[in-house]
Scaffold this motif. Structure first.
Motif, PDB file in Angstrom:
ATOM      1  N   VAL A   1     192.527  65.819  61.480  1.00 17.39           N
ATOM      2  CA  VAL A   1     191.584  67.559  61.033  1.00 17.39           C
ATOM      3  C   VAL A   1     190.847  67.527  62.162  1.00 17.39           C
ATOM      4  O   VAL A   1     190.435  68.657  62.732  1.00 17.39           O
ATOM      5  CB  VAL A   1     190.569  66.326  60.174  1.00 17.39           C
ATOM      6  N   ALA A   2     190.421  66.637  62.877  1.00 16.48           N
ATOM      7  CA  ALA A   2     189.262  67.129  63.881  1.00 16.48           C
ATOM      8  C   ALA A   2     189.371  66.225  65.543  1.00 16.48           C
ATOM      9  O   ALA A   2     189.422  64.507  64.506  1.00 16.48           O
ATOM     10  CB  ALA A   2     188.197  67.783  63.365  1.00 16.48           C
TER      11      ALA A   2
ATOM     12  N   THR B   1     185.175  69.344  71.865  1.00 16.11           N
ATOM     13  CA  THR B   1     185.513  69.376  69.996  1.00 16.11           C
ATOM     14  C   THR B   1     186.938  70.300  69.826  1.00 16.11           C
ATOM     15  O   THR B   1     187.350  70.969  70.133  1.00 16.11           O
ATOM     16  CB  THR B   1     184.532  69.622  68.589  1.00 16.11           C
ATOM     17  N   TYR B   2     187.586  69.176  68.697  1.00 11.50           N
ATOM     18  CA  TYR B   2     188.903  69.460  69.173  1.00 11.50           C
ATOM     19  C   TYR B   2     189.458  70.140  67.220  1.00 11.50           C
ATOM     20  O   TYR B   2     189.163  69.159  66.149  1.00 11.50           O
ATOM     21  CB  TYR B   2     190.221  68.933  68.957  1.00 11.50           C
ATOM     22  N   TYR B   3     190.176  70.650  66.759  1.00 12.18           N
ATOM     23  CA  TYR B   3     189.855  70.843  65.176  1.00 12.18           C
ATOM     24  C   TYR B   3     191.306  71.804  64.725  1.00 12.18           C
ATOM     25  O   TYR B   3     192.027  72.618  65.495  1.00 12.18           O
ATOM     26  CB  TYR B   3     189.188  72.632  64.613  1.00 12.18           C
TER      27      TYR B   3
ATOM     28  N   VAL C   1     191.183  73.746  59.600  1.00 15.16           N
ATOM     29  CA  VAL C   1     188.991  73.814  58.750  1.00 15.16           C
ATOM     30  C   VAL C   1     188.834  74.420  59.628  1.00 15.16           C
ATOM     31  O   VAL C   1     187.338  74.175  59.830  1.00 15.16           O
ATOM     32  CB  VAL C   1     189.408  71.749  59.195  1.00 15.16           C
ATOM     33  N   LYS C   2     189.550  74.767  60.837  1.00 10.21           N
ATOM     34  CA  LYS C   2     188.320  75.270  61.965  1.00 10.21           C
ATOM     35  C   LYS C   2     187.049  76.433  60.682  1.00 10.21           C
ATOM     36  O   LYS C   2     187.625  77.590  60.137  1.00 10.21           O
ATOM     37  CB  LYS C   2     189.056  76.565  62.778  1.00 10.21           C
TER      38      LYS C   2
ATOM     39  N   PHE D   1     184.663  72.652  58.884  1.00 13.79           N
ATOM     40  CA  PHE D   1     184.154  71.218  59.219  1.00 13.79           C
ATOM     41  C   PHE D   1     183.546  71.650  60.815  1.00 13.79           C
ATOM     42  O   PHE D   1     183.676  72.019  61.532  1.00 13.79           O
ATOM     43  CB  PHE D   1     185.257  70.725  59.317  1.00 13.79           C
ATOM     44  N   THR D   2     182.793  70.454  60.868  1.00 11.41           N
ATOM     45  CA  THR D   2     182.276  70.071  62.008  1.00 11.41           C
ATOM     46  C   THR D   2     181.811  68.538  62.262  1.00 11.41           C
ATOM     47  O   THR D   2     181.476  68.216  61.614  1.00 11.41           O
ATOM     48  CB  THR D   2     180.775  71.052  62.505  1.00 11.41           C
ATOM     49  N   ILE D   3     182.602  68.556  63.347  1.00 14.54           N
ATOM     50  CA  ILE D   3     182.889  67.116  64.273  1.00 14.54           C
ATOM     51  C   ILE D   3     181.372  66.773  65.419  1.00 14.54           C
ATOM     52  O   ILE D   3     181.489  68.141  65.473  1.00 14.54           O
ATOM     53  CB  ILE D   3     184.012  66.812  64.443  1.00 14.54           C
TER      54      ILE D   3
ATOM     55  N   LEU E   1     181.792  64.753  60.059  1.00 15.63           N
ATOM     56  CA  LEU E   1     182.549  65.502  59.355  1.00 15.63           C
ATOM     57  C   LEU E   1     181.823  66.140  58.423  1.00 15.63           C
ATOM     58  O   LEU E   1     181.712  65.672  57.352  1.00 15.63           O
ATOM     59  CB  LEU E   1     183.929  64.807  59.126  1.00 15.63           C
TER      60      LEU E   1
ATOM     61  N   TYR F   1     195.736  65.091  68.393  1.00 15.88           N
ATOM     62  CA  TYR F   1     196.388  65.530  67.452  1.00 15.88           C
ATOM     63  C   TYR F   1     197.296  65.174  67.061  1.00 15.88           C
ATOM     64  O   TYR F   1     197.663  64.925  65.800  1.00 15.88           O
ATOM     65  CB  TYR F   1     196.941  67.019  67.749  1.00 15.88           C
TER      66      TYR F   1
END
Length: 124
Positions: A48-49, A58-60, A64-65, A68-70, A81, A106
């Motif tokens: 997910v992230a 950060t990676y998504y 969810v880009k 969502f924010t991690i 999250l 990932y």
């Protein structure tokens, strides 16, 4: 061995928001990248992230880009999250995990410690 405890899951309507938290034990939290994964019934656990140890990267997942924010608070040994604009297809058990030193962000096998998961259900 680190312990990871997720919280914040629940039932929400389409378009709603939830914030998941993952509290980590131990004094080495700041040394590791962290990630969130999810697993729907009958499906594989997927990325997910993720966030680097400093929080600077950060990676998504594409799905969810923009929604969502991690983030992480290293002083509190916690990763978050924030999930906005939730959709029924976001329904899953969400897991946080601590990344190993090597490997892609990932890929679940590159994460060595996992929490017990928290259920997120999005109703239509």
């Amino acid at each position: 061995q680190v312990q990871l405890v997720e919280s914040g899951g629940g039932l929400v309507q389409t378009g709603g928001s939830l914030r998941l938290s993952c509290a980590a034990s131990g004094r080495t939290f700041t040394n590791y990248a962290m990630g969130w994964f999810r697993q729907a019934p009958g499906k594989e656990r997927i990325f997910v992230a993720a966030i680097s140890s400093s929080g600077g990267n950060t990676y998504y997942a594409d799905s969810v880009k923009g929604r969502f924010t991690i983030s992480r608070d290293n002083a509190k040994n916690t990763v978050y999250l924030q999930m906005n604009s939730l959709k029924p297809e976001d329904t899953a058990v969400y897991y946080c995990a601590r990344k190993n030193d090597r490997g892609s962000y990932y890929n679940p096998p590159n994460f060595g410690s996992w929490g017990q998961g928290t259920q997120v259900t999005v109703s239509s």
